[in-house]
Design a protein around this motif. Structure first.
Motif, PDB file in Angstrom:
ATOM      1  N   ARG A 109       0.815  -1.226   0.000  1.00  0.00           N
ATOM      2  CA  ARG A 109       0.000   0.000   0.000  1.00  0.00           C
ATOM      3  C   ARG A 109       0.845   1.272   0.000  1.00  0.00           C
ATOM      4  NH1 ARG A 109       0.213  -1.833   5.072  1.00  0.00           N
ATOM      5  NH2 ARG A 109      -1.274  -3.492   4.800  1.00  0.00           N
TER       6      ARG A 109
ATOM      7  N   TYR B  27      -5.730  -3.270  -8.481  1.00  0.00           N
ATOM      8  CA  TYR B  27      -5.504  -2.669  -7.171  1.00  0.00           C
ATOM      9  C   TYR B  27      -6.594  -3.202  -6.249  1.00  0.00           C
ATOM     10  CZ  TYR B  27      -2.501   0.711  -9.595  1.00  0.00           C
ATOM     11  OH  TYR B  27      -1.515   1.304 -10.346  1.00  0.00           O
TER      12      TYR B  27
ATOM     13  N   GLU C 227      -8.115  -1.860  -4.076  1.00  0.00           N
ATOM     14  CA  GLU C 227      -9.080  -0.809  -3.763  1.00  0.00           C
ATOM     15  C   GLU C 227     -10.098  -0.567  -4.889  1.00  0.00           C
ATOM     16  OE1 GLU C 227      -5.775  -0.636  -3.495  1.00  0.00           O
ATOM     17  OE2 GLU C 227      -5.587  -0.716  -1.306  1.00  0.00           O
ATOM     18  N   HIS C 228      -9.906  -1.198  -6.057  1.00  0.00           N
ATOM     19  CA  HIS C 228     -10.816  -0.952  -7.187  1.00  0.00           C
ATOM     20  C   HIS C 228     -11.540  -2.226  -7.594  1.00  0.00           C
ATOM     21  CE1 HIS C 228      -9.156   2.945  -7.339  1.00  0.00           C
ATOM     22  NE2 HIS C 228      -8.024   2.626  -7.937  1.00  0.00           N
TER      23      HIS C 228
ATOM     24  N   GLU D 168      -4.640   6.730 -12.782  1.00  0.00           N
ATOM     25  CA  GLU D 168      -4.874   6.883 -11.355  1.00  0.00           C
ATOM     26  C   GLU D 168      -4.760   8.368 -11.021  1.00  0.00           C
ATOM     27  OE1 GLU D 168      -5.056   3.867  -8.838  1.00  0.00           O
ATOM     28  OE2 GLU D 168      -6.079   3.629 -10.751  1.00  0.00           O
TER      29      GLU D 168
ATOM     30  N   GLU E 243      -4.599   9.437  -4.554  1.00  0.00           N
ATOM     31  CA  GLU E 243      -5.150   8.101  -4.340  1.00  0.00           C
ATOM     32  C   GLU E 243      -4.147   7.180  -3.661  1.00  0.00           C
ATOM     33  OE1 GLU E 243      -7.083   6.075  -7.643  1.00  0.00           O
ATOM     34  OE2 GLU E 243      -5.943   4.302  -7.078  1.00  0.00           O
ATOM     35  N   SER E 244      -4.677   6.333  -2.787  1.00  0.00           N
ATOM     36  CA  SER E 244      -3.862   5.281  -2.168  1.00  0.00           C
ATOM     37  C   SER E 244      -4.297   3.942  -2.739  1.00  0.00           C
ATOM     38  CB  SER E 244      -4.076   5.260  -0.654  1.00  0.00           C
ATOM     39  OG  SER E 244      -3.712   6.500  -0.094  1.00  0.00           O
ATOM     40  N   HIS E 245      -3.354   3.041  -2.960  1.00  0.00           N
ATOM     41  CA  HIS E 245      -3.718   1.734  -3.496  1.00  0.00           C
ATOM     42  C   HIS E 245      -2.660   0.669  -3.208  1.00  0.00           C
ATOM     43  CE1 HIS E 245      -2.003   3.363  -7.550  1.00  0.00           C
ATOM     44  NE2 HIS E 245      -1.034   2.946  -6.772  1.00  0.00           N
ATOM     45  N   THR E 246      -3.045  -0.579  -3.484  1.00  0.00           N
ATOM     46  CA  THR E 246      -2.199  -1.754  -3.259  1.00  0.00           C
ATOM     47  C   THR E 246      -2.193  -2.539  -4.559  1.00  0.00           C
ATOM     48  OG1 THR E 246      -3.135  -1.811  -1.027  1.00  0.00           O
ATOM     49  CG2 THR E 246      -1.852  -3.750  -1.742  1.00  0.00           C
TER      50      THR E 246
END
Ligand SMILES: [Fe+2]
Length: 177
Positions: free
Chosen positions: A76, A94, A96-97, A109, A113-116
């Motif tokens: 993350r 991701y 998160e999506h 993106e 935004e934060s994502h993994t």
């Protein structure tokens, strides 16, 4: 001149004589950018590696091919700036999506935004062309920043890798624009 034209309608057009303004660096042409040769890929996480194609220290931005040969993870992180991606092969997404990207998929993106990032086990390796603006801000499980990764960290990783495998750190410097 690129390859000589044969039947193409534009064969008699003259190239521009002085295409570069004074001091402008030459263009970049990298054949087979998503090459199937592990030496070009710089380990980024334990499961994901990156082939640098273009690096701008002054813009804190880089282009690369992100590679995962099986399930992979970039843990993350937060992006204060935009990210573009084009999927060449494999399957990724991701956490998160709600979409999953496969060959041919484009992704943008939005800054903030934060994502993994996760790569799936797939018959083809995950190969994604990314345009990344640094920094990535690493996040802990509670979403608090606990580190960062910017173009200078990327350059450092790339230099160390290309030195180690005998290609030389210049292999990175020549990508600077
Ligand atoms: Fe990211």
């Amino acid at each position: 001149m690129p390859e000589a034209a044969t039947t193409e309608f534009w064969r008699d057009i003259k190239p521009i004589g002085n295409p570069f303004k004074p001091g402008v660096l030459p263009e970049v042409h990298i054949p087979n950018a998503a090459i199937d040769d592990d030496r070009y890929y710089v380990p980024f996480t334990e499961t994901v590696s990156s082939r640098p194609l273009w690096i701008s220290p002054t813009q804190n931005r880089w282009c690369d091919i992100l590679l995962a040969k099986k399930a992979g993870l970039v843990n993350r992180h937060y992006h204060p700036h935009q990210v573009f991606a084009y999927t060449i092969s494999g399957k990724w997404g991701y956490l998160e999506h709600d979409w999953t990207a496969t060959a041919g998929d484009f992704v943008y993106e939005t800054p903030g935004e934060s994502h993994t990032l996760v790569a799936y086990d797939h018959p083809d390796p995950m190969r994604v062309f990314f345009i990344v603006s640094g920094p990535l801000m690493w996040l802990d499980e509670d979403g608090n920043v606990n580190g960062h990764f910017d173009v200078h960290d990327y350059i450092g990783l790339c230099r160390a890798h290309y030195e180690k495998i005998g290609m030389g750190a210049d292999h990175v410097t020549k990508l600077f624009r």
